[in-house]
Design a protein around this motif. Structure first.
Motif, PDB file in Angstrom:
ATOM      1  N   VAL A   1       1.651  -6.835  -3.112  1.00 44.17           N
ATOM      2  CA  VAL A   1       0.803  -5.636  -3.040  1.00 44.17           C
ATOM      3  C   VAL A   1      -0.676  -6.042  -3.035  1.00 44.17           C
TER       4      VAL A   1
ATOM      5  N   GLN B   1       4.713   1.827  -4.153  1.00 42.33           N
ATOM      6  CA  GLN B   1       3.273   1.605  -4.235  1.00 42.33           C
ATOM      7  C   GLN B   1       2.688   1.508  -2.824  1.00 42.33           C
ATOM      8  N   ARG B   2       3.458   0.970  -1.875  1.00 41.08           N
ATOM      9  CA  ARG B   2       3.002   0.929  -0.476  1.00 41.08           C
ATOM     10  C   ARG B   2       2.831   2.352   0.065  1.00 41.08           C
TER      11      ARG B   2
ATOM     12  N   LEU C   1      -1.508  -7.272   0.360  1.00 42.03           N
ATOM     13  CA  LEU C   1      -1.617  -6.138   1.279  1.00 42.03           C
ATOM     14  C   LEU C   1      -2.981  -5.458   1.115  1.00 42.03           C
TER      15      LEU C   1
ATOM     16  N   GLN D   1       7.793  -0.769  -2.832  1.00 45.39           N
ATOM     17  CA  GLN D   1       7.720   0.086  -1.635  1.00 45.39           C
ATOM     18  C   GLN D   1       7.016   1.407  -1.956  1.00 45.39           C
TER      19      GLN D   1
ATOM     20  N   VAL E   1       1.198  -0.395   6.187  1.00 54.78           N
ATOM     21  CA  VAL E   1       1.485  -0.876   4.821  1.00 54.78           C
ATOM     22  C   VAL E   1       2.808  -1.634   4.748  1.00 54.78           C
TER      23      VAL E   1
END
Ligand code: SF4
Length: 325
Positions: A196, A164-165, A199, A162, A144
């Motif tokens: 995000v 949320q990662r 990702l 970060q 992630v």
């Protein structure tokens, strides 16, 4: 080749009872949060589920995962109606169906290290122990876009993006098939939102994931979704392939949402439909078409008859009296 359904939601209903009285409490009404909602999410696709706050989209996500029990209807995952599973069967299934929450601040336990947060689902499902578990946590952090040494830190040491990662790494830990992304970027700055979303798209390709992506803004789902369902006051009013929905929306509510998306070209003037008032209360929703109190195209029939969802072109469904089969 025909698309294969991973998740089928059929006539799903969630009404929250309203009770009165302390000792002999009796039901005096119900919040009709989700009312006869049906849709399918195919393997490997992203279905966007969009609507204003209070339209029932997050409740739909939670009912699918049985974080809240449904009032009636069916939720079929790989063909099995999961609403009839017992607690043990449901526990086993949970590793296939994960959720990423809207608020990365509230969804991570501030007293646990990031390593422990990501390791927790591995522990609960007995998927890895000791060194192997540690190694898996480090791999997930790297997947992630974080570093393996971040495992020793606490959530407050990270930015919103970060965190949320970290939430995404926790959801990925058990190698799920379906992830319900419940407004995963709404609390983030616009520049971080794009990171995000990119990702999530990369992870979808790498791990063959299927997403139900919930958002209140059509412009957010445009990039990530294959198909989009638009929800208003507990009902799906339009569902179509993304390009069809953005180019040829038929429902006045979808048209109003689309007209609110800013256009980057200063020479192009789009006619904007301003919706009057707020979304009515789901305790006593309007009769007939639930959108009739705000619809710029309302007709007499709309106030008395609920519009059926009709397929106006292949895989494009609209619930409005203006459209015909
Ligand atoms: Fe508007 Fe009537 Fe269509 Fe509802 S059914 S969206 S009120 S035109």
């Amino acid at each position: 080749m025909a698309a294969e359904a991973l998740l089928e939601v059929k006539n799903l209903v969630k009404h929250f009872p309203i009770t009165q009285g302390i000792i002999f409490s009796k039901k005096v009404g119900a919040v009709q949060a989700v009312d006869d909602v049906s849709f399918t999410v195919n393997k490997g696709e992203t279905l966007g589920l969009v609507g204003e706050s209070g339209c029932g989209k997050s409740t739909t996500g939670r009912v699918i995962l049985r974080l809240i029990e449904a009032t009636s209807g069916e939720v079929r995952f790989e063909g099995r109606n999961i609403l009839t599973l017992n607690a043990k069967e449901m526990r086993e299934l949970r590793k296939d169906m994960q959720i990423i929450f809207q608020d990365p601040y509230a969804s991570l336990n501030p007293r646990m290290t990031v390593g422990d947060i990501i390791a927790e689902p591995l522990k609960i499902h007995g998927l890895a122990k000791g060194k192997e578990r540690q190694k898996r946590v480090q791999e997930l952090l790297e997947v992630v876009g974080l570093a393996s040494y971040h495992a020793r830190r606490y959530p407050h040491e990270f930015s919103g993006g970060q965190r949320q990662r970290i939430g995404i790494a926790r959801a990925l830990a058990v190698r799920p098939k379906l992830i319900i992304c419940d407004e995963p970027v709404s609390a983030l700055d616009v520049s971080i939102q794009a990171q995000v979303i990119n990702l999530l798209q990369d992870l979808q390709k790498e791990f063959g994931l299927t997403y139900l992506f919930i958002a209140h803004d059509l412009s957010v789902v445009k990039h990530i979704s294959d198909r989009v369902a638009v929800m208003y006051l507990g009902k799906i009013v339009e569902l179509a392939d993304k390009y069809e929905l953005f180019d040829n929306a038929q429902h006045p509510y979808t048209q109003a949402l689309l007209s609110a998306i800013p256009v980057p070209d200063p020479h192009y003037k789009r006619e904007r439909t301003i919706l009057q008032g707020d979304v009515p209360s789901p305790i006593n929703p309007p009769s007939g078409c639930r959108f009739h109190t705000r619809c710029p195209k309302v007709m007499d029939i709309c106030k008395v008859q609920v519009p059926e969802s009709v397929e106006v072109s292949p895989n494009h469904w609209v619930a409005c009296h203006l459209v015909r089969k």
